[in-house]
Design a protein around this motif. Structure first.
Motif, PDB file in Angstrom:
ATOM      1  N   ALA A  65     -38.039 -33.680  44.666  1.00  0.00           N
ATOM      2  CA  ALA A  65     -37.582 -34.837  45.430  1.00  0.00           C
ATOM      3  C   ALA A  65     -36.537 -35.646  44.680  1.00  0.00           C
ATOM      4  CB  ALA A  65     -38.768 -35.728  45.786  1.00  0.00           C
ATOM      5  N   VAL A  66     -36.608 -35.659  43.335  1.00  0.00           N
ATOM      6  CA  VAL A  66     -35.638 -36.422  42.552  1.00  0.00           C
ATOM      7  C   VAL A  66     -34.500 -35.537  42.045  1.00  0.00           C
ATOM      8  CG1 VAL A  66     -37.291 -38.198  41.903  1.00  0.00           C
ATOM      9  CG2 VAL A  66     -37.012 -36.195  40.420  1.00  0.00           C
ATOM     10  N   THR A  67     -34.407 -34.326  42.556  1.00  0.00           N
ATOM     11  CA  THR A  67     -33.313 -33.414  42.227  1.00  0.00           C
ATOM     12  C   THR A  67     -32.152 -33.644  43.190  1.00  0.00           C
ATOM     13  OG1 THR A  67     -34.660 -31.701  41.192  1.00  0.00           O
ATOM     14  CG2 THR A  67     -32.634 -30.970  42.250  1.00  0.00           C
ATOM     15  N   GLY A  68     -31.005 -34.020  42.651  1.00  0.00           N
ATOM     16  CA  GLY A  68     -29.855 -34.359  43.495  1.00  0.00           C
ATOM     17  C   GLY A  68     -28.871 -33.221  43.628  1.00  0.00           C
ATOM     18  N   HIS A  69     -29.398 -32.039  43.916  1.00  0.00           N
ATOM     19  CA  HIS A  69     -28.587 -30.815  43.938  1.00  0.00           C
ATOM     20  C   HIS A  69     -29.098 -29.986  45.109  1.00  0.00           C
ATOM     21  CE1 HIS A  69     -26.749 -27.085  42.598  1.00  0.00           C
ATOM     22  NE2 HIS A  69     -26.295 -27.637  41.484  1.00  0.00           N
ATOM     23  N   ARG A  70     -28.338 -29.957  46.214  1.00  0.00           N
ATOM     24  CA  ARG A  70     -28.872 -29.398  47.450  1.00  0.00           C
ATOM     25  C   ARG A  70     -29.302 -27.940  47.317  1.00  0.00           C
ATOM     26  NH1 ARG A  70     -25.718 -29.685  53.186  1.00  0.00           N
ATOM     27  NH2 ARG A  70     -24.873 -27.669  52.586  1.00  0.00           N
ATOM     28  N   SER A  71     -28.620 -27.168  46.468  1.00  0.00           N
ATOM     29  CA  SER A  71     -28.981 -25.764  46.310  1.00  0.00           C
ATOM     30  C   SER A  71     -30.413 -25.595  45.812  1.00  0.00           C
ATOM     31  CB  SER A  71     -28.030 -25.086  45.320  1.00  0.00           C
ATOM     32  OG  SER A  71     -26.706 -25.112  45.793  1.00  0.00           O
ATOM     33  N   TRP A  72     -30.953 -26.617  45.156  1.00  0.00           N
ATOM     34  CA  TRP A  72     -32.296 -26.527  44.596  1.00  0.00           C
ATOM     35  C   TRP A  72     -33.290 -27.421  45.322  1.00  0.00           C
ATOM     36  CZ3 TRP A  72     -33.401 -22.841  41.098  1.00  0.00           C
ATOM     37  CH2 TRP A  72     -32.298 -22.219  40.471  1.00  0.00           C
TER      38      TRP A  72
ATOM     39  N   GLN B 254     -37.433  -6.381  44.909  1.00  0.00           N
ATOM     40  CA  GLN B 254     -37.111  -6.930  46.228  1.00  0.00           C
ATOM     41  C   GLN B 254     -38.225  -6.679  47.243  1.00  0.00           C
ATOM     42  OE1 GLN B 254     -33.386  -4.854  46.679  1.00  0.00           O
ATOM     43  NE2 GLN B 254     -32.182  -6.608  45.946  1.00  0.00           N
ATOM     44  N   ALA B 255     -39.038  -5.638  47.011  1.00  0.00           N
ATOM     45  CA  ALA B 255     -40.097  -5.293  47.953  1.00  0.00           C
ATOM     46  C   ALA B 255     -41.332  -6.176  47.809  1.00  0.00           C
ATOM     47  CB  ALA B 255     -40.498  -3.825  47.774  1.00  0.00           C
ATOM     48  N   VAL B 256     -41.541  -6.767  46.635  1.00  0.00           N
ATOM     49  CA  VAL B 256     -42.780  -7.506  46.428  1.00  0.00           C
ATOM     50  C   VAL B 256     -42.593  -8.975  46.035  1.00  0.00           C
ATOM     51  CG1 VAL B 256     -44.145  -5.466  45.856  1.00  0.00           C
ATOM     52  CG2 VAL B 256     -42.941  -6.683  44.029  1.00  0.00           C
ATOM     53  N   LEU B 257     -41.382  -9.364  45.612  1.00  0.00           N
ATOM     54  CA  LEU B 257     -41.133 -10.758  45.234  1.00  0.00           C
ATOM     55  C   LEU B 257     -40.372 -11.482  46.344  1.00  0.00           C
ATOM     56  CD1 LEU B 257     -40.160 -10.237  41.487  1.00  0.00           C
ATOM     57  CD2 LEU B 257     -42.303 -11.146  42.388  1.00  0.00           C
ATOM     58  N   PRO B 258     -40.478 -12.818  46.413  1.00  0.00           N
ATOM     59  CA  PRO B 258     -39.769 -13.557  47.462  1.00  0.00           C
ATOM     60  C   PRO B 258     -38.261 -13.330  47.402  1.00  0.00           C
ATOM     61  CG  PRO B 258     -41.378 -14.964  46.373  1.00  0.00           C
ATOM     62  CD  PRO B 258     -41.302 -13.711  45.569  1.00  0.00           C
ATOM     63  N   SER B 259     -37.616 -13.398  48.549  1.00  0.00           N
ATOM     64  CA  SER B 259     -36.169 -13.162  48.615  1.00  0.00           C
ATOM     65  C   SER B 259     -35.394 -14.202  47.842  1.00  0.00           C
ATOM     66  CB  SER B 259     -35.706 -13.147  50.081  1.00  0.00           C
ATOM     67  OG  SER B 259     -36.010 -14.388  50.710  1.00  0.00           O
ATOM     68  N   TRP B 260     -35.980 -15.388  47.642  1.00  0.00           N
ATOM     69  CA  TRP B 260     -35.265 -16.450  46.933  1.00  0.00           C
ATOM     70  C   TRP B 260     -35.431 -16.364  45.416  1.00  0.00           C
ATOM     71  CZ3 TRP B 260     -39.407 -18.933  44.835  1.00  0.00           C
ATOM     72  CH2 TRP B 260     -40.601 -18.974  45.571  1.00  0.00           C
ATOM     73  N   VAL B 261     -36.201 -15.402  44.928  1.00  0.00           N
ATOM     74  CA  VAL B 261     -36.257 -15.149  43.484  1.00  0.00           C
ATOM     75  C   VAL B 261     -35.153 -14.143  43.169  1.00  0.00           C
ATOM     76  CG1 VAL B 261     -37.648 -14.302  41.557  1.00  0.00           C
ATOM     77  CG2 VAL B 261     -38.728 -15.620  43.388  1.00  0.00           C
ATOM     78  N   THR B 262     -33.962 -14.671  42.909  1.00  0.00           N
ATOM     79  CA  THR B 262     -32.783 -13.816  42.791  1.00  0.00           C
ATOM     80  C   THR B 262     -32.567 -13.352  41.346  1.00  0.00           C
ATOM     81  OG1 THR B 262     -31.372 -15.761  42.468  1.00  0.00           O
ATOM     82  CG2 THR B 262     -31.648 -14.963  44.718  1.00  0.00           C
TER      83      THR B 262
END
Length: 429
Positions: A147-154, A10-18
């Motif tokens: 852009a062609v991904t129809g899934h808002r979470s991604w 959590q200290a060195v990787l982006p917060s969205w890399v869960t």
């Protein structure tokens, strides 16, 4: 975790890399067959396979030995400015099994890169930046693929290099086409395509990109033959079809080697990745020569199709074919699907069990409704982990347990995993 690896992450990787399991995130340190072990020594039966990537499982002798032979040469990378025997041999095999006449193969490093390349081939050939895509889809994390991904979470950005028009998904549980018979669903989807072409495009669309089974979207599968019916309309306009087989390829669906084969469709381009490398970074596009050869300038991928990855890819594809893993996916997948459907009959929160072969989903909703229940889904995945089973999570609303075990799964392991999953669901219920 003894050295607090999660805190360091959590200290060195982006917060969205869960990571899965929150504060109880696990580190996998070894694997064999269909089982992995974490750094505390706990063993798990793996029903997610690194997101459907470890297609043969772990520590497979044939793959390991092929990679070791290549390492022993000292050549891990040479670039495509030189001939790469492993690359040519794998391209020949993929062209043969693709179902596309006079096919060419371009290698990349991932499914995202493969889809990006396919979109480039199609838009370049058609001289159009207009693309048709499917709602609830996932095609990757780079600019055009997202852009062609129809899934808002991604969808990490609202910006786009292509103009996208959206078609309805094959969701049977909710949405505009829910509750229809297969025939009526297909008729309605074709009418939707005609309306979209007439109203939201400039008339010179490059391609439709579609997953035969929507992976991240929760293993949603449209009626068999739908994509073929759409293609009849696409052909009237010269629009190409791209089959995203990143998750559905190589026999995973059991009944067919490629997911598109259940859809009575003829792809112009097929994208692949994940399982073909069994953990090594390998993806690509196989398609009609006139499309892939149409790139107007010299180009290549620095690491795509490198000697090490394609050594693994050759061993993986040979193993899949030599051991008829497609048939095994059908056999073990049927055990899981029949057991889960029996479980659903006694579990009001388990709204739908769906899948084909070893691509299986359980969707959880509030009993008596189609309102998604991501809380119950999260608890089920946690209970599975505690009992020694790793599963995935997905769906548009985060309420789907996804399972994509290695295609080498045994019947005993299928029953073992089914029993654990049933215990987990009952514990949450």
């Amino acid at each position: 975790m003894t050295d607090d690896l999660l805190a360091r992450h959590q200290a060195v990787l982006p917060s969205w890399v869960t990571t899965y399991y929150g504060a109880e995130a696990i580190e996998l340190v070894s694997g064999s067959g269909r089982r992995v072990t974490d750094n505390s020594g706990k063993s798990y039966l793996d029903f997610f396979g690194g997101v459907l990537t470890n297609m043969l499982g772990y520590d497979v002798a044939e793959v390991r030995e092929a990679v070791e032979r290549q390492l022993a040469t000292g050549i891990v990378h040479s670039s495509t400015l030189y001939l790469i025997r492993n690359q040519v041999e794998l391209a020949e095999k993929i062209a043969r099994v693709s179902g596309i006449a006079d096919a060419r193969v371009f290698f990349a490093n991932s499914g995202t890169e493969a889809n990006e390349a396919a979109l480039m081939f199609a838009t370049n050939h058609r001289r159009s930046s207009q693309i048709l895509a499917i709602r609830n889809s996932y095609h990757g994390r780079t600019f055009a693929a997202m852009a062609v991904t129809g899934h808002r979470s991604w969808s990490a950005s609202g910006l786009s290099p292509v103009q996208v028009s959206w078609l309805h998904s094959g969701d049977r549980l909710r949405g505009r086409l829910k509750g229809l018979s297969d025939a009526d669903h297909i008729d309605a989807a074709v009418e939707d395509l005609r309306e979209v072409l007439a109203t939201t495009t400039a008339g010179d669309v490059a391609a439709l990109i579609a997953e035969p089974v929507q992976g991240v979207g929760g293993f949603v599968r449209a009626p068999d033959g739908l994509l073929g019916a759409l293609q009849k309309e696409l052909d009237n306009h010269g629009i190409l079809f791209i089959a995203d087989e990143v998750q559905t390829g190589w026999g995973r669906t059991g009944e067919h080697f490629w997911g598109y084969q259940a859809q009575e469709v003829r792809p112009d381009l097929i994208t692949f990745a994940k399982g073909i490398g069994n953990g090594f970074a390998l993806g690509g596009v196989v398609g009609r020569a006139e499309l892939i050869n149409a790139v107007p300038q010299i180009s290549f991928s620095t690491f795509g199709g490198n000697p090490l990855a394609t050594a693994a890819g050759n061993a993986v594809l040979d193993y899949v074919l030599d051991h008829d893993l497609q048939a095994n996916a059908k056999r073990t997948g049927d055990i899981l699907l029949s057991g889960l459907r029996e479980l659903a009959a006694e579990t009001p929160a388990l709204a739908e069990v769906r899948g084909r072969g070893l691509m299986i989903a359980c969707e959880f909703c509030r009993p008596g409704t189609t309102e998604p229940d991501p809380v119950v889904t999260l608890r089920v995945t946690d209970e599975c982990r505690r009992r020694g089973l790793l599963v995935g999570k997905g769906g548009l609303y985060g309420n789907v347990v996804r399972m994509g075990p290695p295609l080498t799964l045994t019947e005993d392991e299928a029953r073992e995993g089914l029993a654990i999953l049933a215990e987990a669901i009952r514990a949450v219920r």
